[in-house]
Design a protein around this motif. Structure first.
Motif, short mmCIF file in Angstrom:
data_model
loop_
_atom_site.label_atom_id
_atom_site.label_comp_id
_atom_site.label_asym_id
_atom_site.label_seq_id
_atom_site.Cartn_x
_atom_site.Cartn_y
_atom_site.Cartn_z
N ARG A 1 0.82 -1.21 0.00
CA ARG A 1 0.00 0.00 0.00
C ARG A 1 0.86 1.26 0.00
N TRP A 2 1.91 1.23 0.82
CA TRP A 2 2.73 2.44 0.91
C TRP A 2 3.44 2.77 -0.40
N PRO B 1 2.89 2.13 -3.73
CA PRO B 1 2.15 2.78 -4.83
C PRO B 1 1.63 4.16 -4.44
N VAL B 2 1.14 4.30 -3.20
CA VAL B 2 0.55 5.58 -2.81
C VAL B 2 1.62 6.68 -2.78
N CYS B 3 2.72 6.37 -2.08
CA CYS B 3 3.77 7.40 -1.96
C CYS B 3 4.41 7.68 -3.31
N GLY C 1 3.04 7.30 -6.16
CA GLY C 1 2.03 7.98 -7.00
C GLY C 1 1.99 9.47 -6.70
N ILE C 2 1.99 9.82 -5.43
CA ILE C 2 1.98 11.24 -5.05
C ILE C 2 3.24 11.92 -5.58
N GLU D 1 2.98 12.47 -9.24
CA GLU D 1 2.03 13.52 -9.55
C GLU D 1 2.72 14.89 -9.44
#
Lengths: 169, 451
Positions: A18-19, A21-23, A25-26, A29
């Protein structure tokens, strides 16, 4: 600090899945919005017009604007994520390899991983399949008496600095 | 300070600020954001207080009208244009409203426009707009009113094209500019008609008595002609039928400028013009009927278009058009004081709504959370009163905003284009742009990117 009990590989795997891809991804971006703010980001916020209660467009008619606005990227420097994990290099690699998605994030260099030894606190960073020790003296660290002193008069992104109270840079 | 000096201060302060900021800009003196911001706040605080003091003095001492004679502007033969300003029951509330709302919007913009490259340009145009509005509201002759009318028009157009680097704002800005110019023809012809029939365009020569209980010595025909010409100009400025399609295009500018122009002051300028010529309207039943008709049609169109508009600013713009339509109806029916109160209330509410528009998603979440669910859908009664076939048609009509774009393209743009091409054929070798009325589609943009 030592853990009362080493968590099972499965638990770490799930957390990292989870960490990462989320981090990452941000981070991405910010990175893409920063390099081409009009193309990948959504430009300046000023003409934005809320559309269909789902997104924004520019003024009277335009495509939906995606990405981050100029006002968001100008205060954050896009950097590649660095995860510092307190564990042994072998155990970290074993955990990451056991999940294809996590492995891809590391192997394709979307993220960086450093291992911090639970016993000594020594750091090793993973670069191109090799763990390299980090001594800490690679980059010269700036120093300032306060945060304000470090950034005052600057608009551009600044490097790291050590804040030492009462010490002039 | 005499009342006349107060009036001069209210009108001249924004104009003086414009000259000061403009001179600084022309001389290349870099102004810090903080200086422009404090200066703007000071000027509009001053004009707001001055309007309040003037109103209080006039009310307590029972003075119905304060007029300032600025002497002859210029002379042509035996005729001289007078630079006269007047503050009465109609103009003073609107001047106070302008000072207050421009001050609020200016203060809001200090943070909103922070670090934007056009920061100084925005405030420069805001002062020019305020000066134009003050001129419109205080002009004691229609000649002077035209001056203010044009200043509001040009500052409005320049702020729509605020983001000059992008194509759409400039195209939209040109569209609005053309509509304004067409509307101006009505105002100019109306003033010519007054000069022709009475020999002057000064309010005190045309109207006798104190607003709103004035009368005029124009003949019924003269009143009808003048009023219809002014209605033409007012409809263009206030986005009423048949000129309503420019309003959503005007939303290209920064949100605070949309608020002050199309939410509060500029959109009501047309209504003000009709209120000013109220005695002429009363003298002509045909013109009154036309004002009511235009208002009713615009209200109907506005409420339909507003309900189906998908984006925040277009929806608010059409909602504003609906209310201005109702104000027109009130003026046509002969309720000037009601119309004035309606203008004041509407301007304040609409400015707030526009300034909140960028936070619409947040506001919806908050309201829904507070109400414990989604709010009821308004306009559901259309489903009961309209048969199925009409409903579909009405939806398409509303979605296409009354087929305005197609109408303008066929009835105005294409004939003018054809005429221009024909005239251009007399001059061989001249390159003629093929699209006088360009609409940028995503396909075009894609082509441009690839090329």
């Amino acid at each position: 600090m030592t853990w009362p009990r080493t968590p099972p590989i499965r638990a770490s795997q799930d957390c990292w899945a989870r960490w990462f891809p989320v981090c990452a991804g941000i981070s991405l971006e910010y990175y893409f919005s920063f390099i081409d703010n009009e193309g990948y980001g959504c430009g300046t916020k000023l003409p934005h017009n809320v559309t269909g209660l789902v997104g924004v467009m520019n003024g009277y008619e335009s495509d939906l604007r995606t990405g981050l606005s100029q006002q968001m990227v100008e205060i954050h420097e896009p950097v590649r994520n660095l995860f510092v994990i307190e564990s042994t290099p072998d155990r970290i690699l074993k955990t990451i390899r056991s999940n294809a998605l996590n492995w891809e994030f590391l192997e394709k260099r979307w993220i960086r991983v450093a291992a911090m030894s639970p016993a000594t606190g020594a750091m090793q960073i993973y670069r191109d399949g090799v763990w390299e020790p980090v001594s800490g003296d690679d980059e010269i660290l700036g120093s300032a008496a306060s945060s304000t002193e470090w950034y005052e008069g600057h608009r551009e992104h600044l490097g790291m600095a050590r804040i030492q109270m009462g010490v002039q840079a | 300070m005499t009342l006349e000096q107060l009036l001069l201060l209210i009108v001249a302060a924004p104009g003086f600020s414009f000259l000061l900021l403009g001179t600084a800009w022309l001389l290349g003196i870099p102004l810090r954001e903080r200086i422009t911001a404090s200066f703007t706040k000071f000027v509009f605080l001053l004009t707001t207080v001055a309007s309040a003091v003037l109103g209080r003095q006039m009310f307590s001492s029972g003075i119905a009208e304060v007029s300032l004679n600025g002497g002859p502007w210029f002379q042509a033969g035996a005729y001289s244009f007078q630079l006269d300003l007047v503050a009465d029951e109609l103009s003073l509330p609107l001047m106070g409203l302008t000072a207050l709302l421009v001050g609020i919007v200016g203060t809001f913009s200090v943070h909103y426009m922070h670090r934007e490259s056009g920061f100084q340009r925005f405030f420069l145009l805001l002062h020019l707009f305020a000066f134009g509005s003050m001129l419109i509201f205080s002009a004691a002759s229609f000649d002077l009113l035209i001056g203010g009318w044009e200043l509001v028009g040009i500052s409005s157009t320049l702020l729509i094209a605020f983001f000059q680097a992008r194509r759409e704002p400039v195209v939209s800005s040109m569209h609005v500019f053309s509509v304004y110019r067409i509307g101006d023809v009505g105002l100019l012809l109306g003033v010519f008609a007054l000069h022709y029939m009475i020999g002057t365009a000064e309010s005190r020569e045309i109207f006798h008595g104190i607003w709103p209980l004035q009368n005029t010595n124009l003949t019924v025909t003269g009143a009808t002609v003048t009023a219809l010409l002014f209605l033409f100009a007012a409809a263009a400025k206030s986005s009423q039928v048949p000129f309503f399609g420019w309003l959503p295009r005007a939303m290209e500018g920064p949100t605070p400028s949309s608020a002050i122009f199309y939410g509060s002051i500029s959109i009501h300028a047309g209504a003000y013009l009709l209120l000013r010529i109220e005695p002429i309207l009363i003298a002509s039943p045909i013109a009154s009927a036309a004002v009511i008709g235009v208002g009713l049609l615009s209200t109907l169109l506005g409420t339909l278009a507003h309900r189906v508009a998908a984006d925040a600013k277009t929806a608010i713009a059409y909602a504003a058009m609906t209310q201005v339509g109702i104000i027109f109806v009130e003026i046509g029916l002969g309720f000037p004081r009601l119309a004035l109160a309606h203008i004041l209330g509407h301007a304040v509410v609409r400015t707030l709504q526009f300034l909140r528009a960028p936070s619409m998603l947040h506001d919806y979440h908050r309201v829904h959370a507070a109400a414990g669910g989604h709010l009821g859908v308004t306009g559901a009664f259309y489903n009961h009163v309209l048969p199925e076939s009409v409903r579909t048609w009405a939806y398409r009509f509303a979605l296409d905003r009354g087929f305005y774009d197609a109408f303008v393209q066929r009835m105005a743009a294409n004939p003018v284009m054809a005429l221009s091409l024909w005239l251009g054929s007399f001059e061989p070798g001249t390159e003629i742009p093929q699209t006088m009325y360009p609409r940028v589609t995503s396909a075009d943009a894609l082509k441009e990117t690839k090329a």
